[in-house]
Write a protein that holds these residues in place. Structure first.
Motif, PDB file in Angstrom:
ATOM      1  N   LEU A 226       0.772  -1.248   0.000  1.00  0.00           N
ATOM      2  CA  LEU A 226       0.000   0.000   0.000  1.00  0.00           C
ATOM      3  C   LEU A 226       0.803   1.299   0.000  1.00  0.00           C
ATOM      4  N   ARG A 227       2.090   1.254   0.297  1.00  0.00           N
ATOM      5  CA  ARG A 227       2.865   2.490   0.401  1.00  0.00           C
ATOM      6  C   ARG A 227       4.082   2.490  -0.527  1.00  0.00           C
ATOM      7  N   THR A 252      -1.259   5.844   3.089  1.00  0.00           N
ATOM      8  CA  THR A 252      -1.058   4.948   1.958  1.00  0.00           C
ATOM      9  C   THR A 252      -0.812   5.774   0.697  1.00  0.00           C
ATOM     10  N   SER A 291      -5.294  -2.184  -4.792  1.00  0.00           N
ATOM     11  CA  SER A 291      -4.795  -1.805  -3.468  1.00  0.00           C
ATOM     12  C   SER A 291      -5.802  -2.219  -2.401  1.00  0.00           C
ATOM     13  N   PHE A 293      -6.780  -2.661   1.374  1.00  0.00           N
ATOM     14  CA  PHE A 293      -6.337  -2.254   2.699  1.00  0.00           C
ATOM     15  C   PHE A 293      -6.233  -3.455   3.631  1.00  0.00           C
TER      16      PHE A 293
END
Length: 333
Positions: A226-227, A252, A291, A293
């Motif tokens: 996510l990052r 993110t 993506s 979470f």
């Protein structure tokens, strides 16, 4: 209270990738239908320690037999250098009849496999079938992703891996070879991104560090950590998420993109709607980024699968006196 250990969880889930995929798919569709409750995850961080964290993910799944619960998962990346697992977790499952906790389940295997199942479902839905995959980050998550990709993509034959730790990447490649796959260790992230039209990012990155220019046209990037991706590249991609409210927070890449634009118009779809039958057209020219979470309802769905199976086959340790007993009658003899 039924207590189910890590070894017992692995025993129950061994060879049951299809059951886990079904549980995760079902939870996503229920979520898209509005049949879940998912408060925002709680991030417990520590003074002068930006690297380590513990996250609480509460969830409710409105199903034939409704269930509630919570995953409490720690991420201590330094554990890897000490020969320990980066993540450890516990999941509590509650009865909706009386609110009592009915199971305490070791959650790291469940967490890894629900994440991998989510990635595999996206790979089987959002793009044409792939015969090769690039795995960036050679840890537990990407190994489980490969396990589930094999269940969803039967023609998968090639794997390219990359990790900043070359020895770690080499050891990971040896593990992957057990599945009779052609495994190559890339010398750079850029090489890995361009090797196949399917890429999975599962790193411990805390801030964006890569772009998507080296990806093939029409590639699908499973952005599990996510990052990793620069916000500008997120804005140039076709974006699919599991839940926009959850993924656009906690710094993110998508959260940063939202902060830059002031909106979420760059998000094209939610995976629950796609899995539920909403029409999806793959863009053969633009990169698609998935993506997720990591919704607590997925952990709950797989934990409930484990709990039901444990009850059926007699696995686990039962503590009949775990809960507080009813108050004594003061007038009793």
């Amino acid at each position: 209270m039924l207590i189910i250990s890590a070894g017992e969880v692995r025993q129950i889930l061994s060879g049951r990738e299809d059951a886990v995929l079904d549980a995760v798919r079902h939870a996503y569709v229920r979520h898209a239908q509005g049949r879940t409750v998912l408060p925002h995850s709680v991030f417990l961080r520590f003074p002068s320690d930006a690297r380590n964290r513990i996250i609480g993910l509460p969830a409710f799944l409105d199903d034939d037999t409704p269930v509630a619960g919570m995953k409490w998962i720690s991420s201590f990346p330094g554990n890897i250098d000490r020969g320990l697992a980066r993540a450890s977790a516990a999941i509590i499952v509650n009865s909706m009849e009386n609110g009592h906790p009915v199971a305490l389940i070791e959650g790291s295997t469940i967490s890894a496999r629900r994440t991998a199942a989510s990635a595999a479902l996206a790979a089987g839905t959002l793009a044409p079938p792939a015969t090769g995959v690039s795995l960036v980050g050679c840890g537990v998550i990407n190994f489980e992703v490969l396990r589930f990709l094999r269940a969803v993509l039967p023609d998968l034959a090639e794997v390219t891996v990359f990790d900043l730790d070359v020895e770690r990447a080499t050891a990971f490649a040896r593990r992957c070879a057990r599945w009779n796959l052609k495994v190559t260790v890339a010398s750079s992230t850029e090489e890995a991104l361009g090797a196949h039209p399917l890429v999975c990012l599962a790193t411990t990155a805390g801030v964006p560090h890569l772009g998507l220019a080296h990806c093939r046209p029409g590639a699908l990037v499973l952005h599990l950590s996510l990052r990793d991706i620069f916000p500008a590249d997120i804005l140039g991609a076709v974006n699919v998420v599991d839940d926009a409210d959850h993924v656009c927070r906690a710094a993110t890449s998508l959260h940063l993109a939202e902060q830059e634009t002031g909106n979420r118009d760059f998000i094209a779809a939610g995976i629950g709607e796609v899995l539920g039958g909403t029409g999806w057209r793959h863009d053969p020219e633009r990169v698609t980024v998935y993506s997720p979470f990591g919704l607590g309802v997925l952990d709950l769905a797989v934990a409930e699968l484990v709990r039901r199976t444990a009850e059926q086959v007699g696995v686990g340790t039962r503590l009949p006196d775990f809960l507080t007993m009813p108050p004594e009658d003061p007038d009793a003899d």
